[in-house]
Design a protein around this motif. Structure first.
Motif, PDB file in Angstrom:
ATOM      1  N   ARG A 164     -44.537  42.894 -51.476  1.00  0.00           N
ATOM      2  CA  ARG A 164     -43.531  41.842 -51.696  1.00  0.00           C
ATOM      3  C   ARG A 164     -42.200  42.216 -51.032  1.00  0.00           C
ATOM      4  NH1 ARG A 164     -44.988  37.206 -52.306  1.00  0.00           N
ATOM      5  NH2 ARG A 164     -46.565  37.955 -53.769  1.00  0.00           N
ATOM      6  N   THR A 165     -41.845  43.487 -51.125  1.00  0.00           N
ATOM      7  CA  THR A 165     -40.593  43.937 -50.509  1.00  0.00           C
ATOM      8  C   THR A 165     -40.653  43.721 -48.994  1.00  0.00           C
ATOM      9  OG1 THR A 165     -40.537  45.624 -52.208  1.00  0.00           O
ATOM     10  CG2 THR A 165     -38.999  45.908 -50.396  1.00  0.00           C
ATOM     11  N   ALA A 166     -41.786  44.084 -48.389  1.00  0.00           N
ATOM     12  CA  ALA A 166     -41.951  43.903 -46.939  1.00  0.00           C
ATOM     13  C   ALA A 166     -41.924  42.417 -46.580  1.00  0.00           C
ATOM     14  CB  ALA A 166     -43.257  44.537 -46.475  1.00  0.00           C
ATOM     15  N   ASN A 167     -42.493  41.593 -47.435  1.00  0.00           N
ATOM     16  CA  ASN A 167     -42.535  40.149 -47.203  1.00  0.00           C
ATOM     17  C   ASN A 167     -41.123  39.555 -47.245  1.00  0.00           C
ATOM     18  OD1 ASN A 167     -43.164  37.264 -49.005  1.00  0.00           O
ATOM     19  ND2 ASN A 167     -44.145  37.548 -47.022  1.00  0.00           N
ATOM     20  N   THR A 168     -40.346  39.970 -48.231  1.00  0.00           N
ATOM     21  CA  THR A 168     -38.967  39.487 -48.349  1.00  0.00           C
ATOM     22  C   THR A 168     -38.151  39.902 -47.123  1.00  0.00           C
ATOM     23  OG1 THR A 168     -39.005  39.448 -50.757  1.00  0.00           O
ATOM     24  CG2 THR A 168     -36.848  39.720 -49.746  1.00  0.00           C
ATOM     25  N   THR A 169     -38.298  41.151 -46.712  1.00  0.00           N
ATOM     26  CA  THR A 169     -37.571  41.622 -45.519  1.00  0.00           C
ATOM     27  C   THR A 169     -37.963  40.793 -44.309  1.00  0.00           C
ATOM     28  OG1 THR A 169     -37.608  43.829 -46.451  1.00  0.00           O
ATOM     29  CG2 THR A 169     -37.084  43.683 -44.115  1.00  0.00           C
ATOM     30  N   SER A 170     -39.254  40.546 -44.147  1.00  0.00           N
ATOM     31  CA  SER A 170     -39.735  39.770 -43.007  1.00  0.00           C
ATOM     32  C   SER A 170     -39.118  38.365 -42.997  1.00  0.00           C
ATOM     33  CB  SER A 170     -41.272  39.683 -43.054  1.00  0.00           C
ATOM     34  OG  SER A 170     -41.758  38.763 -42.109  1.00  0.00           O
ATOM     35  N   ILE A 171     -39.072  37.744 -44.160  1.00  0.00           N
ATOM     36  CA  ILE A 171     -38.530  36.378 -44.231  1.00  0.00           C
ATOM     37  C   ILE A 171     -37.029  36.366 -43.920  1.00  0.00           C
ATOM     38  CG2 ILE A 171     -37.998  34.515 -45.892  1.00  0.00           C
ATOM     39  CD1 ILE A 171     -40.938  35.257 -46.981  1.00  0.00           C
ATOM     40  N   LYS A 172     -36.300  37.311 -44.495  1.00  0.00           N
ATOM     41  CA  LYS A 172     -34.843  37.345 -44.271  1.00  0.00           C
ATOM     42  C   LYS A 172     -34.527  37.646 -42.805  1.00  0.00           C
ATOM     43  CE  LYS A 172     -33.287  38.269 -48.951  1.00  0.00           C
ATOM     44  NZ  LYS A 172     -32.798  39.223 -49.934  1.00  0.00           N
ATOM     45  N   ASP A 226     -47.909  32.641 -48.226  1.00  0.00           N
ATOM     46  CA  ASP A 226     -48.578  33.741 -48.918  1.00  0.00           C
ATOM     47  C   ASP A 226     -49.622  33.242 -49.914  1.00  0.00           C
ATOM     48  OD1 ASP A 226     -49.232  35.902 -50.626  1.00  0.00           O
ATOM     49  OD2 ASP A 226     -47.318  35.763 -51.655  1.00  0.00           O
ATOM     50  N   ARG A 227     -49.189  32.535 -50.974  1.00  0.00           N
ATOM     51  CA  ARG A 227     -50.135  32.075 -51.993  1.00  0.00           C
ATOM     52  C   ARG A 227     -50.184  30.547 -52.020  1.00  0.00           C
ATOM     53  NH1 ARG A 227     -48.569  35.867 -57.221  1.00  0.00           N
ATOM     54  NH2 ARG A 227     -48.755  37.866 -56.153  1.00  0.00           N
ATOM     55  N   PRO A 235     -47.982  41.163 -44.902  1.00  0.00           N
ATOM     56  CA  PRO A 235     -46.800  40.512 -45.495  1.00  0.00           C
ATOM     57  C   PRO A 235     -45.839  39.949 -44.446  1.00  0.00           C
ATOM     58  CG  PRO A 235     -46.486  42.893 -45.485  1.00  0.00           C
ATOM     59  CD  PRO A 235     -47.803  42.632 -44.789  1.00  0.00           C
ATOM     60  N   LEU A 236     -46.146  40.150 -43.173  1.00  0.00           N
ATOM     61  CA  LEU A 236     -45.177  39.800 -42.125  1.00  0.00           C
ATOM     62  C   LEU A 236     -45.281  38.321 -41.733  1.00  0.00           C
ATOM     63  CD1 LEU A 236     -45.552  43.043 -39.973  1.00  0.00           C
ATOM     64  CD2 LEU A 236     -44.046  42.608 -41.922  1.00  0.00           C
ATOM     65  N   LEU A 237     -44.952  37.482 -42.691  1.00  0.00           N
ATOM     66  CA  LEU A 237     -45.140  36.040 -42.497  1.00  0.00           C
ATOM     67  C   LEU A 237     -43.887  35.335 -41.976  1.00  0.00           C
ATOM     68  CD1 LEU A 237     -47.031  35.297 -45.844  1.00  0.00           C
ATOM     69  CD2 LEU A 237     -48.007  35.827 -43.621  1.00  0.00           C
TER      70      LEU A 237
END
Ligand code: GYE
Length: 331
Positions: A56-64, A129-130, A287-289
């Protein structure tokens, strides 16, 4: 996938050209949602599940990071694993007349009302993601994310191969993600279907550990107390597997040897455990969406058609493959 993303990028560039030239002239058109400003910049309201795992942390970073790179103005809300917080955030975004709403639904059910509100306000919604289980597929534009059933199946198929010569029962315990979440439901399903190929493989206990390390540790402790013979752990993510390692070691067992451990995600800490021989197999979940999400946002804002389902590209890792991949792992 790669060619597709190149195409998206090209389309995104075209979309921004059209936007810069077009939005000023025609204001916020129907296709463009309810955007509040006419500066050609897209505003996205994003509701994140929480911060429960390394994934989730990696996903948030990717989005930001991707929002900044794409020039998208991002409004971000962390729902702390609560559906009611996500619904509240989405309603706020509707009120603020953002151009696009994107979110990662903590559970699959119960979204129809708020999605209908967004649709009525003409704000396009992208699931990332979901997914949700809404019957009305017009409530959202697209779903960008992994095939969780496939991840579970790949995990199960690897186990079937490993245990093909087992003459007696192989006792499996399962740590599920948070109750009602798509990845929990689907990974359970895929894994269960795959291991059905060998009747020796039996899930003797299965409980939610909420995708967290603390949850994984606590539930694994219970499993170990209640079951003298555990041969395999299938954890729905790395973090629960990492938490379980502590419980297994504390019980005097050797993870990766006495108990075969299979997880999903392949975040750095998980890959390290795999390379160290503590885990045995990981089905990757990317997570790199962020970059694809921003491209899609530009497209739907420009009123372009997008595919209803976009699947993330993924692989699997053995211990040897983890050793090779680890030095270049970004998250
Ligand atoms: O596997 C887990 C996270 O929805 C794919 O959520 C995501 C899952 C991921 O907490 O680590």
């Amino acid at each position: 996938m790669r060619t597709q993303s190149v195409r998206w990028r090209a389309a995104a560039v075209l979309a921004s050209v059209l936007l810069v030239g077009g939005v000023a002239a025609c204001g916020n058109s129907d296709t463009g949602g309810g955007g509040s400003k006419d500066d050609g910049k897209i505003t996205m309201g994003f509701s994140q599940v929480g911060a429960e795992s390394g994934w989730r942390t990696a996903n948030t970073t990717s989005i930001k990071e991707s929002a900044t790179a794409a020039g998208v103005e991002l409004k971000f809300d962390d729902a702390q694993q609560k559906q009611e917080n996500q619904i509240k955030a989405i309603r706020n975004y509707i009120q603020q007349k953002v151009d696009v709403i994107a979110f990662s639904p903590v559970v699959e059910s119960g979204w129809d009302t708020v999605l209908k509100e967004a649709k009525d306000a003409k704000i396009p919604v992208i699931l990332t993601d979901r997914s949700v289980d809404s019957a009305d597929k017009t409530l959202y534009k697209t779903f960008l994310g992994s095939d969780f059933v496939k991840e579970g199946r790949l995990a199960g198929e690897w186990l079937v191969e490993q245990k093909k010569t087992a003459s007696g029962p192989v006792n499996i315990v399962e740590l599920q993600g948070n109750t009602g979440a798509a990845p929990a439901n689907d990974r359970k399903k895929g894994f269960g279907e795959a291991i059905a190929a060998n009747p020796n493989l039996k899930i003797i206990a299965s409980q939610p550990g909420d995708f967290t390390r603390a949850g994984g540790k606590q539930v694994m402790e219970q499993f170990l107390k209640a079951n003298p013979k555990i041969d395999v752990l299938f954890a729905h993510n790395d973090d629960m597997g990492l938490g379980a390692l502590e419980a297994i070691t504390a019980a005097g067992k050797v993870p990766g040897k006495d108990i075969t451990i299979i997880t999903v995600d392949a975040v750095k800490d998980g890959m390290q455990a795999l390379a160290d021989g503590k885990f045995n197999f990981i089905a990757e979940c990317s997570p790199l969406l962020g970059p694809q999400l921003m491209d899609l946002a530009k497209k739907v804002h420009a009123g372009e058609e997008v595919p209803p389902r976009i699947e993330t590209e993924e692989t699997t890792f053995t211990q040897e493959q983890a050793k090779e991949a680890l030095p270049n792992r970004k998250y």
